[in-house]
Design an enzyme around this catalytic site. Structure first.
Site, mmCIF file in Angstrom:
data_model
loop_
_atom_site.group_PDB
_atom_site.id
_atom_site.type_symbol
_atom_site.label_atom_id
_atom_site.label_comp_id
_atom_site.label_asym_id
_atom_site.label_seq_id
_atom_site.Cartn_x
_atom_site.Cartn_y
_atom_site.Cartn_z
ATOM 1 N N GLU A 181 -2.392 19.968 -7.017
ATOM 2 C CA GLU A 181 -2.835 19.870 -5.774
ATOM 3 C C GLU A 181 -1.528 19.676 -4.781
ATOM 4 O O GLU A 181 -1.599 19.089 -3.824
ATOM 5 C CB GLU A 181 -3.626 18.774 -5.517
ATOM 6 C CG GLU A 181 -5.024 19.252 -6.238
ATOM 7 C CD GLU A 181 -6.280 18.026 -5.735
ATOM 8 O OE1 GLU A 181 -5.906 16.706 -5.644
ATOM 9 O OE2 GLU A 181 -7.285 18.259 -5.750
ATOM 10 N N GLU A 250 -11.406 22.501 -10.122
ATOM 11 C CA GLU A 250 -11.983 21.221 -10.066
ATOM 12 C C GLU A 250 -13.216 21.360 -9.083
ATOM 13 O O GLU A 250 -13.153 21.341 -7.962
ATOM 14 C CB GLU A 250 -11.128 20.094 -9.187
ATOM 15 C CG GLU A 250 -10.055 19.564 -10.183
ATOM 16 C CD GLU A 250 -9.245 18.427 -9.420
ATOM 17 O OE1 GLU A 250 -9.791 17.649 -8.595
ATOM 18 O OE2 GLU A 250 -7.982 18.047 -10.046
#
Length: 853
Positions: A181, A250
């Protein structure tokens, strides 16, 4: 011959020579390609350190039975290299054992090496020693950081290669991830961030894993790295290259828990809707974060204020029990998508608008063979649509799946799978054995407030906590002296206002060794706080002791200390004065949580036992089945006999304040039941329709975030066991209890109008001529021992509150015959099974049963 073909031939030759069952993994614009075939893959996150190796096989088995193909996990650098150059891969940190366990179950692995993890893990997974390398800057084009990161990446890749765990070696690892991320923060690093992304990608590829690498939330991931999506919805995500597949790393099954917050819940109807929409719009790999969340044992929970439970409202709960209906509804969804796989991998989707907020995506294998997804993404309005000449009802915020472009075998909004009453392992309508206190003989150790000469040092100014404790303890003592000039009235006290500013996360304040009323603390959203209290000072020297507490390593600590009003209109800033520091509290140095000191002469025995006092350590020596008891800023010790069975145990600390707990020297984590969630913001009946966020469907407002604490069965043994509690704020010791789960009430309610199970569908068969079914299943090794309710007709209500309705056939005997003594049973919902109690009326079957062992 191209380079890619040459590599493939060499790989095949090596595999043939070595006799391994090798797998090639590549990708194209549609999907991952495994051994030359595109795959539709369902994945789930399971973090190996958040459970015990003894239960890994059971959790992985349940994941496979739930329809998963892949297990995804982070790699946690700080626990694998706690000291630079010294590695640890034992116990629940045995990464090789975990990957092999997944392989033995016949599943694949996505290894997210990072090495930055986030994951609500302490320091994001970075080792603390990294922080103290002079000149280092994390996650940017800094040679010191890149050298350490590359060394750890190479270590993990080498570890996997040595164990033959990559797909090309016959192992299960088909994907690897570098970084995590980073796109969310890259902007803050400027050019250094851009250079770092390119370097990270090149470094990963250079390690020659023979499997694709991904970067999540990274729009500028350079080829051949696949950029992937994280979020609650990823149907609108597009990869940064037409040559890369649409992947979702995710998909949040719920959300993490923080002390002081209500409990997040994501309805399965919304979760299933998000998954179906993703595959409908061209996705081919999606991962549930989390599929099993587990527990933040020890001090592994990240900051600020992340709770010990990492349950995440996942399909498998913190204790390893299946959460229904989430697990079952997603399993049915996976089966429905699997029925469409050959179509999904054969073509790109064809879009068809069906109306306002209504659409279809069709996948063709041949011109006359197709599968379709029909979607209603309106958040409130149901609809009837026409597709291929047939009419279909689409509830708002739902997707129907038609593997033959004709028959609906699954709708995301229609939950027909089994439910567990309350859905919580050790509360609600579960059956538990609770072991009660029989007798007690308490001992205690009175701990001194403030620093001791053996472990203290003195500096001018207020020190940052992370630089001082180096994460060796949650606690840092700040101690200074305040001198009050003599007044005309001897012995008279002086009042002042004490202002303390803290970056987080909590603090106890003592003046002249007495606890000042009030307790300073922040919250997950803003860990900083201000402590403002009136204090009384004696003439002459006074001591000020502040115990600063971390709940997850960040950069907390005391930032300012100001005394107002000691003299008229005065304001004394003590921040830059002389302070004496001590890392940790006295009991930690002594080791009162250790089993070796259970019989130490340090403990004082007597009656009455001091209660509601700060900094007392308790020990209760009992020969009983359960123990309880803590006290204020205390460590309480007690022995207990482990209850029968093999399942996990739950320690109920609802009566306590804040602290840490140990069983037989093993830390079960931090607790803080005294910190209650806001009283507002929860809804009794959450509407799954519309965009979800973590604040939408909250539960337990006005209650502690967590009261039950997981004790792994492997941590207890036959005979006496030692329970230790370090209580910081105070509580009610006699109300602590220990439970083990012995039963679970399950239920289901299925209508004649519901589709038959998705696994009944076969091409060219008349699907809708088959009957829907009520399917009940117990945990493995348990059985259905009782039928509490069974009605065919028009039963009303919900699980736990069913009543027969106006049309009722008592079918208990039929259900008992089919289900009693069985681990699971399936009963068709049809008049052929039960007769027809009310002709011409749409009927349904409702059953409540008890599973036990």
């Amino acid at each position: 011959m191209g380079n890619k073909d040459l590599v493939l031939l060499v790989l095949i030759a090596v595999c043939v020579f070595e006799g391994c069952y090798c797998t090639t993994v590549t990708y194209d614009h549609r999907a991952l390609v495994i051994d030359g075939k595109r795959r539709i893959l369902q994945s789930g996150s399971i973090h190996y350190p958040r459970s015990m190796p003894e239960v890994w096989p059971d959790i992985i088995r349940k994941s496979k039975e739930g329809g998963l193909d892949v297990i995804e996990t982070y790699v946690f650098w700080n626990n694998h290299e706690p000291v630079r150059g010294e590695y640890y891969f034992e116990g629940r940190f045995d990464l090789v054992r975990f990957v092999k366990t997944v392989h033995e179950a016949g599943l694949l692995v996505h290894l997210r090496i990072g090495p930055y993890a986030c994951a609500e893990w302490n320091y994001g997974g970075f080792p603390v020693w990294l922080h103290f390398i002079p000149g280092i800057q994390f996650r940017t084009s800094n040679d010191l950081f890149k050298n350490e990161m590359k060394r750890f990446l190479a270590k993990i890749v080498s570890l996997m290669k040595d164990a033959n765990l990559f797909a090309s070696q016959g192992g299960p690892i088909i994907l690897a991830q570098v970084e995590n991320e980073y796109g969310n923060v890259e902007w803050a690093y400027g050019v250094g961030g851009e250079l770092y992304v390119k370097w990270a990608a090149e470094t990963a590829v250079s390690l020659n894993t023979s499997v694709p690498w991904v970067m999540c939330q990274q729009k500028d991931a350079p080829d051949p790295i696949i950029n992937t999506c994280n979020g609650f919805y990823c149907d609108q995500f597009t990869p940064n290259s037409p040559s890369k597949p649409k992947m979702w790393t995710e998909n949040y099954s719920g959300w993490f828990l923080a002390f002081g917050n209500a409990i997040p819940h994501r309805p399965v109807e919304d979760l299933a809707f998000a998954v179906a929409r993703f595959f409908e719009t061209g996705g081919t790999f999606q991962n549930y974060y989390m599929y099993f969340g587990g527990t933040n044992f020890e001090r592994t929970a990240g900051g600020p204020l992340v709770a010990t439970s990492y349950d995440y409202d996942a399909p498998i709960d913190e204790y390893g029990f299946i959460r229904q209906p989430k697990w079952g509804h997603l399993r049915d969804l996976h089966r429905a998508i699997k029925q469409c796989e050959e179509f999904l991998i054969s073509s790109d989707p064809t879009y068809l608008q069906l109306g306002k907020n209504l659409e279809a995506h069709i996948y063709y294998r041949k011109s006359n063979e197709c599968a379709a997804f029909l979607a209603n993404f309106d958040s409130s309005v149901d609809a009837n649509v026409t597709f291929n000449g047939n009419s279909y009802f689409l509830p708002a915020w739902s997707v129907s799946i038609l593997p033959d472009c004709k028959n609906v075998i699954f709708n995301t909004a229609k939950v027909v799978s089994q439910r567990n009453l309350q859905g919580v392992s050790f509360s609600g309508r579960t059956s538990v054995n609770e072991f009660l206190q029989l007798s007690s003989a308490w001992s205690w150790y009175k701990e001194e407030v403030g620093v001791s000469s053996n472990h203290s040092f003195t500096k001018h100014g207020l020190l940052e906590q992370i630089n001082t404790t180096k994460d060796n303890s949650d606690y840092l003592w700040y101690t200074t002296s305040i001198n009050v000039k003599a007044s005309t009235v001897p012995g008279q006290e002086k009042d002042a206002i004490l202002h303390i500013g803290s970056l987080g996360h909590a603090a106890l304040v003592f003046v002249n060794k007495k606890l000042v009323a009030g307790f300073g603390f922040g919250n997950h959203e803003d860990a900083s706080f201000n402590f403002n209290e009136k204090i009384s000072l004696n003439q002459g020297d006074n001591t000020l002791d502040i115990l600063s507490m971390m709940i997850g390593l960040q950069r907390p600590g005391i930032s300012s200390v100001i005394l107002v009003g000691l003299e008229k209109n005065s304001k004394a800033d003590l921040s830059s004065g002389q302070w004496t520091y001590q890392v940790g509290v006295e009991g930690e140095y002594i080791g009162l949580d250790k089993m070796s000191l259970a019989n130490s002469s340090l403990w004082i025995q007597g009656n009455p036992v001091p209660v509601n006092q700060s900094l007392i350590w308790y020990k209760g020596g009992w020969s009983v089945l359960l123990i309880y008891g803590i006290e204020v800023d205390t460590i309480f010790q007690a022995t207990f006999l482990a209850p029968e069975g093999k399942g996990p145990l739950s320690l109920n600390l609802a009566s306590m304040g804040k602290g840490q707990a140990w069983v037989n020297g093993q830390s079960i984590g931090r607790y803080w039941p005294a910190y209650q969630a806001p009283s507002t913001g929860c809804t009794a009946n959450c509407d799954y329709r519309g965009t979800y966020d973590p604040s939408k469907c909250l539960r337990n407002c006005g209650q502690p975030a967590q009261t039950l604490y997981h004790i792994p069965r492997s941590w207890v043994h036959s005979g006496e066991n030692l329970l230790v509690l370090h209580e910081e704020l105070g509580g009610d010791p006699p109300k602590i209890s220990l439970s083990t789960r012995t039963g679970q009430e399950v239920c289901a309610h299925v209508s004649e109008a519901d589709p038959p199970p998705a696994d009944f569908w076969q091409p060219n068969l008349e699907f809708m001529s088959q009957s829907p079914e009520v399917r009940l299943t117990c945990e493995q090794g348990w059985h259905i021992s009782m039928i509490n309710f069974a009605s065919y007709g028009t039963p009303r209500g919900h699980c736990g509150t069913f009543d027969p309705g106006n049309c009722h056939a008592n079918v208990s005997s039929v259900v008992q015959q089919a289900c009693i003594g069985q681990e699971g049973c399936a009963i068709p919902v049809s008049t052929a099974t039960f007769g027809d109690p009310c002709p011409g009326v749409l009927k349904s079957l409702a059953i409540e049963a008890l599973c036990s062992y």
